[in-house]
Scaffold this motif. Structure first.
Motif, PDB file in Angstrom:
ATOM      1  N   ARG A  81      13.636  30.721 -12.232  1.00 36.43           N
ATOM      2  CA  ARG A  81      15.080  30.501 -12.332  1.00 36.43           C
ATOM      3  C   ARG A  81      15.769  30.767 -11.003  1.00 36.43           C
ATOM      4  NH1 ARG A  81      15.038  33.374 -17.265  1.00 36.43           N
ATOM      5  NH2 ARG A  81      16.072  35.110 -16.247  1.00 36.43           N
ATOM      6  N   MET A  82      15.226  31.693 -10.246  1.00 36.13           N
ATOM      7  CA  MET A  82      15.845  32.052  -8.971  1.00 36.13           C
ATOM      8  C   MET A  82      15.529  31.044  -7.869  1.00 36.13           C
ATOM      9  SD  MET A  82      15.474  36.195  -8.959  1.00 36.13           S
ATOM     10  CE  MET A  82      16.943  36.384  -7.951  1.00 36.13           C
ATOM     11  N   ASP A  83      14.548  30.204  -8.115  1.00 35.73           N
ATOM     12  CA  ASP A  83      14.162  29.194  -7.125  1.00 35.73           C
ATOM     13  C   ASP A  83      15.075  27.970  -7.271  1.00 35.73           C
ATOM     14  OD1 ASP A  83      12.756  27.732  -5.201  1.00 35.73           O
ATOM     15  OD2 ASP A  83      11.296  27.003  -6.667  1.00 35.73           O
ATOM     16  N   ASP A  84      16.331  28.134  -6.870  1.00 33.43           N
ATOM     17  CA  ASP A  84      17.349  27.106  -7.101  1.00 33.43           C
ATOM     18  C   ASP A  84      17.037  25.774  -6.427  1.00 33.43           C
ATOM     19  OD1 ASP A  84      18.884  28.851  -8.623  1.00 33.43           O
ATOM     20  OD2 ASP A  84      19.925  29.638  -6.870  1.00 33.43           O
ATOM     21  N   ASP A  85      16.468  25.831  -5.229  1.00 30.26           N
ATOM     22  CA  ASP A  85      16.239  24.585  -4.492  1.00 30.26           C
ATOM     23  C   ASP A  85      14.874  23.958  -4.772  1.00 30.26           C
ATOM     24  OD1 ASP A  85      14.607  26.374  -3.226  1.00 30.26           O
ATOM     25  OD2 ASP A  85      15.531  26.188  -1.246  1.00 30.26           O
ATOM     26  N   GLY A  86      14.095  24.593  -5.645  1.00 26.25           N
ATOM     27  CA  GLY A  86      12.800  24.038  -6.001  1.00 26.25           C
ATOM     28  C   GLY A  86      11.767  24.096  -4.897  1.00 26.25           C
ATOM     29  N   SER A  87      11.984  24.960  -3.917  1.00 22.52           N
ATOM     30  CA  SER A  87      11.066  25.057  -2.770  1.00 22.52           C
ATOM     31  C   SER A  87       9.816  25.861  -3.096  1.00 22.52           C
ATOM     32  CB  SER A  87      11.783  25.714  -1.587  1.00 22.52           C
ATOM     33  OG  SER A  87      12.109  27.067  -1.897  1.00 22.52           O
ATOM     34  N   LYS A  88       9.860  26.588  -4.216  1.00 20.11           N
ATOM     35  CA  LYS A  88       8.765  27.476  -4.613  1.00 20.11           C
ATOM     36  C   LYS A  88       8.519  28.563  -3.573  1.00 20.11           C
ATOM     37  CE  LYS A  88       6.394  24.236  -7.664  1.00 20.11           C
ATOM     38  NZ  LYS A  88       5.103  23.652  -8.060  1.00 20.11           N
ATOM     39  N   GLN A  89       9.597  28.943  -2.876  1.00 19.63           N
ATOM     40  CA  GLN A  89       9.564  30.028  -1.905  1.00 19.63           C
ATOM     41  C   GLN A  89      10.700  30.989  -2.222  1.00 19.63           C
ATOM     42  OE1 GLN A  89       7.337  30.368   0.793  1.00 19.63           O
ATOM     43  NE2 GLN A  89       6.239  28.584  -0.017  1.00 19.63           N
ATOM     44  N   LEU A  90      10.440  32.288  -2.106  1.00 22.94           N
ATOM     45  CA  LEU A  90      11.460  33.298  -2.356  1.00 22.94           C
ATOM     46  C   LEU A  90      11.586  34.210  -1.149  1.00 22.94           C
ATOM     47  CD1 LEU A  90      10.519  34.419  -6.000  1.00 22.94           C
ATOM     48  CD2 LEU A  90      12.369  32.883  -5.345  1.00 22.94           C
ATOM     49  N   ASN A  91      12.845  34.483  -0.731  1.00 23.68           N
ATOM     50  CA  ASN A  91      13.027  35.445   0.355  1.00 23.68           C
ATOM     51  C   ASN A  91      12.983  36.856  -0.229  1.00 23.68           C
ATOM     52  OD1 ASN A  91      15.638  36.173  -0.653  1.00 23.68           O
ATOM     53  ND2 ASN A  91      16.555  34.445   0.454  1.00 23.68           N
TER      54      ASN A  91
END
Length: 225
Positions: A67-77
């Protein structure tokens, strides 16, 4: 097992494959809670905290992160990563969360791969277990689109002998929706089960089943493989 009247349909059990109140799930929660007291590794801590909630614990963590991956990049800072752990309700300290992030940020870009993290948090499984779980998933995924939906299982399962269907308390679709809900966390049931959700569920259940042969037998009997 509930068996349909039509021989053309599969006689797969129309009950929870492994219920949240089942012996395996109870053993999983108890075993994980006990192991937490002697674990210092942050990754193992997080895994055990999830498993102490039962087989759907890791699945729930994965849904929060996705849910937190708003841009769909499959990357989280780092902020998204730490906030995701906190939002999931897992009581991992900030120090442990930061250590985990640094461990997965191998290329030091300031972000971690969501897919890689979720695979690592899943309890280790043998190749034979992964293979039988995938085999069961593919059998249910009649459309071959990578999702198990009501439409997929409507022609696989017969609910004619299901007690709540027979009594008129539930429609066929309500019975099927509840079955799919076994693999999803409360409040996030969308009627679509991915291979990841299916795998996460059975990787959790598998922790309390030490013997690969028994696990294989359980899956084959449940899904008539």
């Amino acid at each position: 097992m509930y068996r349909g009247k039509h021989k053309s349909r599969s006689n797969i059990a129309m009950h929870r494959p492994q219920s949240a109140s089942s012996r395996q799930d109870e053993e999983l929660m108890q075993k994980s809670t006990r192991a937490l007291s002697s674990t210092t590794d942050p990754l193992e801590k997080l895994r055990l905290m999830c498993l102490s909630r039962g087989a759907v614990g890791i699945l729930g963590l994965g849904r929060v992160f996705r849910r937190m991956d708003d841009d769909g990049s499959k990357q989280l800072n780092k902020m998204e990563f730490i906030n995701g752990i906190r939002e999931s309700g897992v009581e991992l300290s900030n120090a442990d969360a930061e250590e985990l992030f640094e461990r997965f940020d191998t290329d030091k870009t300031g972000s971690v791969s969501l897919d890689e993290f979720l695979v690592k948090i899943r309890p280790p499984m043998s190749e034979s277990r992964r293979a039988i779980i995938e085999q069961a998933f593919k059998k249910l995924d009649k459309s071959g689109d990578g999702l198990i939906t009501i439409d997929d299982i409507r022609n696989v399962y017969s609910v004619n002998s299901h007690p709540r269907y027979m009594s008129g308390e539930e429609t066929a679709d309500q019975v099927l929706t509840k079955f799919l809900g076994n693999f999803e966390t409360e409040g996030t049931v969308d009627g679509k089960v991915t291979l990841e959700e299916f795998m996460n569920y059975y990787s959790g259940i598998g922790v309390s089943i030490e013997n690969d042969c028994y696990f294989d037998l359980m899956m084959r009997q449940a899904y008539k493989l």
